[in-house]
Structures are given as structure tokens and as C-alpha cells.
Enzyme design. Structure first.
Site, PDB file in Angstrom:
ATOM      1  N   SER A  13       0.845  -1.200   0.039  1.00  0.00           N
ATOM      2  CA  SER A  13       0.026  -0.024  -0.241  1.00  0.00           C
ATOM      3  C   SER A  13       0.884   1.283   0.067  1.00  0.00           C
ATOM      4  CB  SER A  13      -0.869  -0.043   1.325  1.00  0.00           C
ATOM      5  OG  SER A  13      -1.226   1.229   1.541  1.00  0.00           O
TER       6      SER A  13
ATOM      7  N   TYR B 284      -1.869  -1.614  11.066  1.00  0.00           N
ATOM      8  CA  TYR B 284      -2.045  -2.084   9.670  1.00  0.00           C
ATOM      9  C   TYR B 284      -1.152  -1.672   8.616  1.00  0.00           C
ATOM     10  CZ  TYR B 284      -3.763  -1.856   4.707  1.00  0.00           C
ATOM     11  OH  TYR B 284      -3.725  -1.717   3.441  1.00  0.00           O
TER      12      TYR B 284
ATOM     13  N   LYS C  42       2.217  -3.861   6.575  1.00  0.00           N
ATOM     14  CA  LYS C  42       2.401  -3.754   5.232  1.00  0.00           C
ATOM     15  C   LYS C  42       4.130  -3.667   4.957  1.00  0.00           C
ATOM     16  CE  LYS C  42      -1.332  -4.798   3.286  1.00  0.00           C
ATOM     17  NZ  LYS C  42      -1.630  -5.887   2.998  1.00  0.00           N
TER      18      LYS C  42
HETATM   19  N1  UFG Z   1     -13.145  10.205   3.505  1.00  0.00           N
HETATM   20  C1  UFG Z   1     -14.321  10.996   3.791  1.00  0.00           C
HETATM   21  N2  UFG Z   1     -15.406  10.638   4.313  1.00  0.00           N
HETATM   22  C2  UFG Z   1     -15.524   9.108   4.420  1.00  0.00           C
HETATM   23  C3  UFG Z   1     -14.552   8.589   4.138  1.00  0.00           C
HETATM   24  C4  UFG Z   1     -13.430   8.784   3.631  1.00  0.00           C
HETATM   25  O1  UFG Z   1     -14.026  12.284   3.757  1.00  0.00           O
HETATM   26  O2  UFG Z   1     -16.795   8.666   4.805  1.00  0.00           O
HETATM   27  C5  UFG Z   1     -12.095  10.563   2.932  1.00  0.00           C
HETATM   28  C6  UFG Z   1     -10.807  10.449   3.873  1.00  0.00           C
HETATM   29  O3  UFG Z   1     -10.482  11.216   4.806  1.00  0.00           O
HETATM   30  C7  UFG Z   1      -9.627  10.425   2.689  1.00  0.00           C
HETATM   31  C8  UFG Z   1     -10.291  10.066   1.605  1.00  0.00           C
HETATM   32  O4  UFG Z   1     -11.660  10.268   1.788  1.00  0.00           O
HETATM   33  O5  UFG Z   1      -9.358  11.757   2.592  1.00  0.00           O
HETATM   34  C9  UFG Z   1     -10.114   8.373   1.067  1.00  0.00           C
HETATM   35  O6  UFG Z   1     -10.253   7.561   2.257  1.00  0.00           O
HETATM   36  P1  UFG Z   1     -10.383   6.082   2.252  1.00  0.00           P
HETATM   37  O7  UFG Z   1     -10.607   5.660   3.646  1.00  0.00           O
HETATM   38  O8  UFG Z   1     -11.334   5.733   1.203  1.00  0.00           O
HETATM   39  O9  UFG Z   1      -8.888   5.847   1.797  1.00  0.00           O
HETATM   40  P2  UFG Z   1      -7.561   6.201   2.525  1.00  0.00           P
HETATM   41  O10 UFG Z   1      -6.633   6.863   1.705  1.00  0.00           O
HETATM   42  O11 UFG Z   1      -7.710   6.618   3.834  1.00  0.00           O
HETATM   43  O12 UFG Z   1      -7.058   4.733   3.017  1.00  0.00           O
HETATM   44  C10 UFG Z   1      -6.421   4.065   1.657  1.00  0.00           C
HETATM   45  C11 UFG Z   1      -6.914   2.429   2.395  1.00  0.00           C
HETATM   46  C12 UFG Z   1      -6.000   1.965   3.514  1.00  0.00           C
HETATM   47  C13 UFG Z   1      -4.502   2.282   3.103  1.00  0.00           C
HETATM   48  C14 UFG Z   1      -4.541   3.744   2.746  1.00  0.00           C
HETATM   49  C15 UFG Z   1      -3.213   4.169   2.506  1.00  0.00           C
HETATM   50  O13 UFG Z   1      -8.125   2.297   2.778  1.00  0.00           O
HETATM   51  O14 UFG Z   1      -6.104   0.641   3.538  1.00  0.00           O
HETATM   52  O15 UFG Z   1      -5.295   4.016   1.650  1.00  0.00           O
HETATM   53  O16 UFG Z   1      -2.810   3.396   1.652  1.00  0.00           O
HETATM   54  F1  UFG Z   1      -4.010   2.222   4.304  1.00  0.00           F
END
Ligand code: UFG
Length: 344
Positions: free
Chosen positions: A126, A151, A155
Site C-alpha cells: 500500500s 495495519y 505492510k
Molecule cells: N473520506 C471522507 N469521508 C468518508 C470516508 C473517507 O471524507 O466517509 C476521505 C478520507 O478522509 C480520505 C479520503 O476520503 O481523505 C479517502 O479515504 P479512504 O478511507 O477511502 O482511503 P484512505 O486513503 O484513507 O485509505 C486507503 C486504504 C487503506 C490504506 C490507505 C493508505 O483504505 O487501507 O489508503 O494506503 F492504508
């Protein structure tokens, strides 16, 4: 016909990869403990490909069960290892579960591989390993940052375990580590897609579930970041593009296209989009409203990250092809199809 073991093959990225492997003529065998997926995914795979791959409900943490499976389905040429726990928040609450699931599974595979003469491993990593990179877009040479969650740490440690195993026994292993950015979307058939259990953690399933009315309102986690519109930026990549990269990686190893025994590739589009841009584009292309409100920042979120995919483009010979519009359409079609299924 080469045979590939896909662990976590009924999961979100796993199932799309199984389809692409079958499309490319591979024989696929799947193990998955169904902890975050559904057995009906196999029906979706069969509808798309006309082939129902071998499946057994096995936890990769169970060494004996894995060994029995590998013996029973002899002649495996490569393993794609998806099976892992992946919820960042849950990993903070249950770190030992995460270390056990994610690390023991990998160690089991690495121990079994030489015994059964399986040389090739594709590993799901990731972009979380980069933390908040100092330079954007981020290349594979960017420094690894201290993990922000157990998590993320699994990785990082997993990558080190693979590297050390290869170093100790270079004749027995070859591995390609794929660092995913943010996979979204679903297969064009809408037969398979992302199926989060319970309340989604990730942005896109929350968007689609809000648009269809399962959730009342999406929360945008922060609009006061140092980005053009204040919301976080990510590199959203179509899951089918991501799946195809796994096929390319397996072929690269099986056809000995590289002399390296350990390679790492970023899998992203090279394009960063903010949360608000995603919502706006989703509404436009699908002609549906996504009620949202600005909420506080989510703990542990990175402000902005997107990939420099040049190395994967040039060396792996793979490129993300789908537009974000098509990707967001596919996510919506999948949600609509799920709703139809649940009605029947
Ligand atoms: N977000 C919102 N509202 C929500 C969900 C997410 O605003 O209800 C925002 C988050 O704050 C972030 C973006 O949308 O800015 C993406 O969030 P995700 O949770 O979809 O993805 P992340 O980038 O946080 O996480 C993903 C994977 C993880 C991994 C991470 C970094 O889900 O497993 O990328 O690689 F660790």
C-alpha cells in the site's frame, strides 16, 4: 496453462484479479476465509468468465490447512497474496489480530513456497508505507515513513519479511510487491464490486451508499487541509486497472522478463483528486445527489498523496487506462445492481 493461487480471491481486489487472470488463460485456485467477503462472489466470477474457480474456505494463518490445499491442488506456479485485514481504525483497536493475520499468513506462504517449489509471489502492499511524502507525486524511491497504524505497519514489515526471505534463499523466491493507491469502482458487468460489511470506512462505498439512500449523509473529513479546496487528495485507481497489473506482474515473473528477484511498483494513475472533486464528479456523471456535510478531520489521515507511476508504466509495461468518470459510473452501477439483487 499456468496455475495461480489467489489468497483472498473473493475479496474486492482479489475477485477482480481472478477475473482478469481467467480472461488471460490462467487456471486459478482460491483460498479465502470469507471474513470480509461473500461466497456469492464466485457466482459473479462465473457469470463473467464462464469458469468457476476452485475455492476453499481456508484461513492462511492455518499452516496445515494451507499445506494440504497446496498439495491437493499441485502444480501451482505463482501466488498472489491478497488475504489480509485492512481496516486502519480496527487495527488500532486490535493490533495483535492484525499482526497475526497479516504477518503469520505471509510467513506461512513463504515457508510453504520452497517446499512445494512455488517460486513466484505477488504481494499486496500500500502507498500507506510512504506516509505523507515530502515530494509529490511519490516514486518508489521515496523514504518509508513510520507507520501511522498497526495495519500500515504490517505492510511495511511484510515487505521486509519478503525481502529478507529472498535474501536468505535467492534461488527459491521471486517477488513483486505492488503498492496500491486508492482502488475504487467495479467490474463493467456490475457482477462483482466492493462489498463492505457494515458501515463503510472507505470513501467510495460511503458515497454510493449515501447516493442510494442507505446512509443519510456523507461526512467529508476536513476542508481545512493545505490543498486547493481544503479536502484531502488521493490517487483513485479503477480496480480493474489494478487487477490487470497483477496479471502483468505474474507474467513478468513466469516469463523471466527481469533478472531482479525483488521488485516494487507503485500502482496509481498519477492523478490526484480531492474528496470534494470525487463527490462532484460522481454527482455529475451519475446524475444523482450525494448529500454531504463537512466534518472534522479523521485521525491519521494523510493530507495528500498521489503516485508517480512512471516506473510501473515503463518497466512493468502497465498503465492505468480508465477515466475517473467511467470508474465512478462503474461504482454506481454496482451499487444499483446490489440494490436490485437485494429486492429479489
Ligand atoms: N473520506 C471522507 N469521508 C468518508 C470516508 C473517507 O471524507 O466517509 C476521505 C478520507 O478522509 C480520505 C479520503 O476520503 O481523505 C479517502 O479515504 P479512504 O478511507 O477511502 O482511503 P484512505 O486513503 O484513507 O485509505 C486507503 C486504504 C487503506 C490504506 C490507505 C493508505 O483504505 O487501507 O489508503 O494506503 F492504508
Amino acid at each position: 496453462m499456468s496455475k495461480v493461487l489467489v489468497t483472498g480471491g473473493t475479496g474486492y481486489i482479489g475477485s477482480h484479479t481472478v477475473v482478469e487472470l481467467i480472461n488471460e488463460g490462467f487456471e486459478v485456485v482460491i483460498v479465502d476465509n470469507l471474513s470480509n467477503s461473500n461466497i456469492e462472489v464466485l457466482d459473479g466470477i462465473e457469470k463473467i468468465t464462464n469458469i468457476r474457480p476452485v475455492f476453499e474456505n481456508i484461513d492462511c494463518v492455518d499452516y496445515v490447512a494451507m499445506e494440504n490445499f497446496i498439495e491437493k491442488h499441485g502444480g501451482i506456479d505463482a501466488i498472489i497474496h491478497f488475504a489480509a485485514s485492512k481496516a486502519v481504525g480496527e487495527s488500532v483497536e486490535k493490533p495483535l489480530l492484525y499482526y497475526r493475520n497479516n504477518l503469520v499468513s505471509l510467513i506461512n506462504l513463504l515457508q510453504l513456497m520452497p517446499v512445494h517449489k512455488i517460486k513466484h509471489l505477488v504481494f499486496s502492499s500500500s502507498c500507506t508505507v510512504y506516509g505523507q511524502p515530502e515530494e509529490l507525486p511519490v516514486t518508489e524511491r521515496a523514504p518509508i515513513q513510520p507507520a501511522l497504524s498497526p495495519y500500515g505497519n504490517t505492510k511495511q514489515i511484510s515487505e521486509e519479511i519478503i525481502r529478507d526471505a529472498i535474501h536468505s534463499n535467492p534461488d527459491c523466491y521471486r517477488s513483486i510487491v505492488l503498492r496500491y493507491f486508492n482502488p475504487i469502482g467495479a467490474h463493467a458487468s456490475a457482477e462483482i464490486g466492493e462489498l463492505p460489511l457494515g458501515i463503510p470506512n472507505n470513501l467510495l462505498p460511503f458515497v454510493t451508499q449515501t447516493a442510494i439512500g442507505i446512509r443519510k449523509q456523507l461526512q467529508v473529513f476536513g476542508d481545512d487541509y493545505n490543498t486547493p479546496d481544503g479536502s484531502c487528495i488521493r490517487d483513485y485507481i479503477h480496480v480493474v486497472d489494478l487487477a490487470k497489473a497483477h496479471v502483468v506482474a505474474v507474467k513478468r515473473m513466469l516469463e523471466s522478463k527481469s533478472k531482479e528477484s525483488y521488485e516494487i511498483f507503485n500502482l496509481g494513475t498519477g492523478r490526484g483528486l480531492s474528496v470534494l472533486e470525487i463527490i462532484k464528479t460522481f454527482e455529475q456523471v451519475n446524475q444523482v445527489k450525494v448529500p454531504y456535510k463537512i466534518a472534522g478531520r479523521r485521525e491519521g489521515d494523510i493530507e495528500q498523496v498521489w503516485a508517480d507511476p512512471t516506473y510501473a508504466n515503463e518497466v512493468l509495461g502497465w498503465k492505468a487506462e480508465e477515466t475517473v468518470e467511467d470508474t465512478l459510473r462503474s461504482a454506481w452501477n454496482w451499487e444499483l445492481n446490489l440494490a436490485r439483487r437485494n429486492k429479489n
